[in-house]
Design a protein around this motif. Sequence first.
Motif, PDB file in Angstrom:
ATOM      1  N   SER A 190     -26.182  30.057 -32.867  1.00  0.00           N
ATOM      2  CA  SER A 190     -25.600  29.334 -34.005  1.00  0.00           C
ATOM      3  C   SER A 190     -24.103  29.183 -33.799  1.00  0.00           C
ATOM      4  O   SER A 190     -23.464  30.000 -33.119  1.00  0.00           O
ATOM      5  CB  SER A 190     -25.851  30.074 -35.327  1.00  0.00           C
ATOM      6  OG  SER A 190     -27.231  30.186 -35.597  1.00  0.00           O
ATOM      7  N   LYS A 191     -23.553  28.114 -34.380  1.00  0.00           N
ATOM      8  CA  LYS A 191     -22.108  27.890 -34.304  1.00  0.00           C
ATOM      9  C   LYS A 191     -21.613  27.347 -35.623  1.00  0.00           C
ATOM     10  O   LYS A 191     -22.138  26.351 -36.145  1.00  0.00           O
ATOM     11  CB  LYS A 191     -21.778  26.893 -33.182  1.00  0.00           C
ATOM     12  CG  LYS A 191     -20.281  26.668 -33.001  1.00  0.00           C
ATOM     13  CD  LYS A 191     -19.575  27.922 -32.516  1.00  0.00           C
ATOM     14  CE  LYS A 191     -18.081  27.712 -32.317  1.00  0.00           C
ATOM     15  NZ  LYS A 191     -17.390  28.950 -31.868  1.00  0.00           N
ATOM     16  N   SER A 214     -21.644  24.552 -40.620  1.00  0.00           N
ATOM     17  CA  SER A 214     -22.662  24.877 -39.636  1.00  0.00           C
ATOM     18  C   SER A 214     -22.872  23.696 -38.687  1.00  0.00           C
ATOM     19  O   SER A 214     -23.280  22.614 -39.111  1.00  0.00           O
ATOM     20  CB  SER A 214     -23.982  25.234 -40.338  1.00  0.00           C
ATOM     21  OG  SER A 214     -24.982  25.517 -39.382  1.00  0.00           O
ATOM     22  N   ILE A 215     -22.587  23.911 -37.405  1.00  0.00           N
ATOM     23  CA  ILE A 215     -22.744  22.871 -36.388  1.00  0.00           C
ATOM     24  C   ILE A 215     -24.096  23.000 -35.688  1.00  0.00           C
ATOM     25  O   ILE A 215     -24.773  22.008 -35.416  1.00  0.00           O
ATOM     26  CB  ILE A 215     -21.611  22.939 -35.347  1.00  0.00           C
ATOM     27  CG1 ILE A 215     -20.239  22.947 -36.036  1.00  0.00           C
ATOM     28  CG2 ILE A 215     -21.716  21.775 -34.362  1.00  0.00           C
ATOM     29  CD1 ILE A 215     -19.946  21.728 -36.874  1.00  0.00           C
ATOM     30  N   VAL A 216     -24.473  24.234 -35.396  1.00  0.00           N
ATOM     31  CA  VAL A 216     -25.758  24.545 -34.766  1.00  0.00           C
ATOM     32  C   VAL A 216     -26.345  25.749 -35.482  1.00  0.00           C
ATOM     33  O   VAL A 216     -25.626  26.708 -35.780  1.00  0.00           O
ATOM     34  CB  VAL A 216     -25.585  24.852 -33.258  1.00  0.00           C
ATOM     35  CG1 VAL A 216     -26.859  25.445 -32.672  1.00  0.00           C
ATOM     36  CG2 VAL A 216     -25.189  23.598 -32.498  1.00  0.00           C
ATOM     37  N   LYS A 244     -26.163  18.578 -29.876  1.00  0.00           N
ATOM     38  CA  LYS A 244     -26.571  18.714 -28.472  1.00  0.00           C
ATOM     39  C   LYS A 244     -25.440  19.266 -27.602  1.00  0.00           C
ATOM     40  O   LYS A 244     -25.643  20.216 -26.847  1.00  0.00           O
ATOM     41  CB  LYS A 244     -27.023  17.345 -27.918  1.00  0.00           C
ATOM     42  CG  LYS A 244     -28.139  16.667 -28.706  1.00  0.00           C
ATOM     43  CD  LYS A 244     -28.626  15.407 -28.034  1.00  0.00           C
ATOM     44  CE  LYS A 244     -27.578  14.347 -27.819  1.00  0.00           C
ATOM     45  NZ  LYS A 244     -27.011  13.814 -29.083  1.00  0.00           N
ATOM     46  N   SER A 245     -24.270  18.652 -27.686  1.00  0.00           N
ATOM     47  CA  SER A 245     -23.150  19.078 -26.845  1.00  0.00           C
ATOM     48  C   SER A 245     -22.719  20.501 -27.160  1.00  0.00           C
ATOM     49  O   SER A 245     -22.358  21.268 -26.252  1.00  0.00           O
ATOM     50  CB  SER A 245     -21.958  18.128 -27.025  1.00  0.00           C
ATOM     51  OG  SER A 245     -22.260  16.836 -26.547  1.00  0.00           O
ATOM     52  N   THR A 246     -22.763  20.872 -28.429  1.00  0.00           N
ATOM     53  CA  THR A 246     -22.372  22.223 -28.818  1.00  0.00           C
ATOM     54  C   THR A 246     -23.314  23.255 -28.214  1.00  0.00           C
ATOM     55  O   THR A 246     -22.879  24.296 -27.697  1.00  0.00           O
ATOM     56  CB  THR A 246     -22.351  22.355 -30.351  1.00  0.00           C
ATOM     57  OG1 THR A 246     -21.438  21.394 -30.879  1.00  0.00           O
ATOM     58  CG2 THR A 246     -21.910  23.749 -30.775  1.00  0.00           C
ATOM     59  N   HIS A 301     -28.873  17.449 -37.096  1.00  0.00           N
ATOM     60  CA  HIS A 301     -27.889  18.242 -37.845  1.00  0.00           C
ATOM     61  C   HIS A 301     -27.875  19.697 -37.388  1.00  0.00           C
ATOM     62  O   HIS A 301     -27.799  20.623 -38.209  1.00  0.00           O
ATOM     63  CB  HIS A 301     -28.155  18.156 -39.348  1.00  0.00           C
ATOM     64  CG  HIS A 301     -28.060  16.764 -39.898  1.00  0.00           C
ATOM     65  ND1 HIS A 301     -26.917  15.988 -39.790  1.00  0.00           N
ATOM     66  CD2 HIS A 301     -28.975  15.998 -40.549  1.00  0.00           C
ATOM     67  CE1 HIS A 301     -27.118  14.816 -40.362  1.00  0.00           C
ATOM     68  NE2 HIS A 301     -28.369  14.791 -40.818  1.00  0.00           N
ATOM     69  N   GLY A 302     -27.954  19.888 -36.072  1.00  0.00           N
ATOM     70  CA  GLY A 302     -27.835  21.220 -35.500  1.00  0.00           C
ATOM     71  C   GLY A 302     -29.073  22.084 -35.576  1.00  0.00           C
ATOM     72  O   GLY A 302     -29.043  23.255 -35.175  1.00  0.00           O
TER      73      GLY A 302
END
Length: 237
Positions: free
Chosen positions: A12-13, A19-21, A44-46, A207-208
């Motif tokens: 998670s990020k 919340s990005i991921v 995806k990139s994260t 949405h992550g």
Amino acid sequence: MDEPIVRVEGLSKQIKQQSIVSDISFSLSKGSILALCGGNGAGKSTVLRMLAGIMQPTTGETIVNNIRWKHNRRLYCQQIGYMPDDYAFNHGLTAEETMSFWASLRKVHKKRVGEVLAMVGLENVRKKRVTTFSKGMRQRVMMAQAMLAKPLLLIMDEPTNGLDPFWTREFIKLLKQLKQDGSTIVFSTHQLEAAENAADTVIFLNHGRNVGEGSVDSFLDRYENLYAAFNDCLGLE
């Protein structure tokens, strides 16, 4: 069953409390190809940056070849070749000079420079400055640098962006050859046809969050194509 060569556990990020991921997990055996699919802002990139050891996750863990990023980042990153979604090239360097610079950083013999440039069809323009290249040609330079050290895990962020139809097909052939040679590959794309033709398994992100995953074959058994599968996972069909 083979021991997984890649394990992603509860990744998670969060950035500025956004919340990005959220809670992404998967595992991959050696010589397999995973495509992360989704639109812009899907995360995806994260995910790929965290897997590549470039970005620290808020929670969760990444493990490659039984090496945990948290325990030994240097050794962890030595297992990986990473192609970013964009890169600012040095204005004065040719393709060959650019690759030689990266080869010196990775402690790779200079002979490998010519090999990887040939693999991506740039051998004949190796003496030209990279900044004169088209978007698709610059993408192929970045593919070549990711393959330089023959990494155990190859991570590619939107590798088909800017590629014409011919080089998209050649890219898919290249991935399949790398797979046969034992590489494990994770790439992101919003071009589901490329994922359908190149990957063994896919994860659909929105949405992550993981909104659907499985083998390409299992999806094609139930849907006309991955576009239909993705739309169904989003509740659009």
